[in-house]
Design a protein around this motif. Structure first.
Motif, short mmCIF file in Angstrom:
data_model
loop_
_atom_site.label_atom_id
_atom_site.label_comp_id
_atom_site.label_asym_id
_atom_site.label_seq_id
_atom_site.Cartn_x
_atom_site.Cartn_y
_atom_site.Cartn_z
N UNK A 1 0.79 -1.15 -0.05
CA UNK A 1 0.12 -0.04 -0.18
C UNK A 1 0.93 1.29 0.10
N UNK A 2 2.12 1.12 0.56
CA UNK A 2 2.99 2.11 0.54
C UNK A 2 3.49 2.59 -0.90
N UNK A 3 4.19 1.50 -1.40
CA UNK A 3 4.81 1.57 -2.63
C UNK A 3 4.07 1.71 -3.85
N UNK A 4 2.62 1.18 -3.52
CA UNK A 4 1.61 1.32 -4.68
C UNK A 4 1.40 3.04 -5.04
N UNK A 5 1.52 3.74 -3.83
CA UNK A 5 1.36 5.10 -3.90
C UNK A 5 2.34 6.16 -4.71
N UNK A 6 3.32 5.25 -5.44
CA UNK A 6 4.22 5.79 -6.14
C UNK A 6 3.96 5.70 -7.63
N UNK A 7 3.10 4.75 -8.07
CA UNK A 7 3.02 4.44 -9.35
C UNK A 7 2.63 5.72 -10.01
N UNK A 8 1.52 6.49 -9.69
CA UNK A 8 1.04 7.78 -10.26
C UNK A 8 2.44 8.70 -10.36
N UNK A 9 2.98 8.62 -9.35
CA UNK A 9 4.31 9.61 -9.21
C UNK A 9 5.20 9.37 -10.32
N UNK A 10 5.72 8.03 -10.40
CA UNK A 10 6.40 7.35 -11.51
C UNK A 10 6.15 7.93 -12.90
N UNK A 11 4.87 7.87 -12.95
CA UNK A 11 4.21 8.13 -14.42
C UNK A 11 4.33 9.75 -14.83
#
Ligand code: DHB
Ligand code: FE
Length: 290
Positions: free
Chosen positions: A32-42
């Motif tokens: 749940x923490x790392x998934x929060x960075x998918x949109x950031x990476x994009x």
């Protein structure tokens, strides 16, 4: 001329670096923490900043109680990490951008922020973890960096209002930099946490939510909290919200929230990530360059 593309605020808990090193981002505790960075990476991979200006707090690696500048700006060609005792691999060095650093220093001092200038500076997890979160992998860092350290260790600490003004001053300085580069601002630390004492493990979801909300369009609202009050409400290390306030305040244009995530806990910390885009009209960019 330089253009601030946005501000990214994120927690910098050392255990995140351990999870990256072990490759366990997909485990239930971490997902749940790392998934929060998918949109950031994009967003970051689309926007491709040339340089990141990082507001962070040093936790005793470069500065200690004997000498603690309130605000310190790195002006080195390279920034090295070192073993801080968390059991993390030492990060590869980060490229600096001394010409931008000196421009910021000149501009800040002219603006009555008498910052400490660091031609050598070691950067700790407050700096390395957010960069590893943004650019996982082991290749060369795709950005140059300028670290700006804010004292959160030795009282008296700068106030939220002062950090807001520091951010504004940095924002003005960046937009006056003559080179045509894209700058991403980072603010690292928080959200609510306390690592020791009788309130160790303290977390305040309500206050964190308030901060994440106010930072988008009303950062000034957070300056009504004294540092004592922030520590009461967010825990002694929750004062790291000062970095978020500085990073938000560097934005010069119309602010749009692109993404946010809030997750409790990682280690002792309520973690948050907030990505804000800085929308500046083309004619305003031209005007700022004059
Ligand atoms: C933790 C959080 C921090 O902000 C920090 O600097 C060190 C440790 C933690 O929750 O473990
Ligand atoms: Fe910290």
């Amino acid at each position: 001329m330089a253009h601030i593309i946005g501000s990214l605020m994120t927690s910098h808990v050392p255990a995140i670096g351990g999870a990256i090193a072990r490759g366990v981002q997909g485990e239930p505790y971490w997902k749940p923490f790392f998934d929060g960075f998918d949109a950031v990476h994009e967003w970051v991979n689309h926007e491709r900043p040339d340089v990141v200006v990082v507001f962070y707090n040093d936790h005793g690696l470069n500065f200690f109680l004997d000498t603690l500048p309130t605000f310190a700006v790195g002006a080195a060609p390279e920034y090295r990490n070192a073993d801080e005792g968390w059991g993390l691999p030492v990060s590869r060095p980060f490229p600096g951008m001394p010409e931008l650093s000196w421009h910021l220093i000149e501009s800040l001092v002219a603006d009555e922020f008498d910052v400490t200038m660091c031609q050598e500076m070691r950067v700790d997890h407050g700096f390395t973890i957010p960069l590893s979160l943004l650019w996982p992998g082991k290749g060369p860092w795709p950005v140059k960096t300028v670290p700006i350290a804010i004292n959160t260790v030795q009282h008296p600490l700068p106030t939220a209002a002062r950090c807001l003004k520091l951010g504004q001053s940095v924002g003005r300085a960046i937009t006056a930099y003559p080179e045509d580069i894209k700058v991403l601002i980072l603010g690292t630390g928080g959200l609510s946490h306390q690592l020791d004492g009788t309130r160790a493990g303290f977390i305040n979801k309500e206050f964190d939510r308030l901060c994440m909300e106010k930072l988008v369009h009303e950062p000034l609202a957070l300056t009504r909290f004294s540092n004592r009050r922030i520590i009461e409400l967010a825990g002694s290390q929750g004062i790291e919200i000062l970095m978020w306030i500085a990073a938000r305040s560097a934005m010069t244009g119309r602010v749009e929230r692109i993404h946010s995530n809030y997750h409790i806990p990682i280690s002792n910390t309520a973690t948050g990530v907030l990505l804000l885009e800085n929308r500046v009209a083309a004619q305003d960019r031209v005007a700022a360059a004059k």
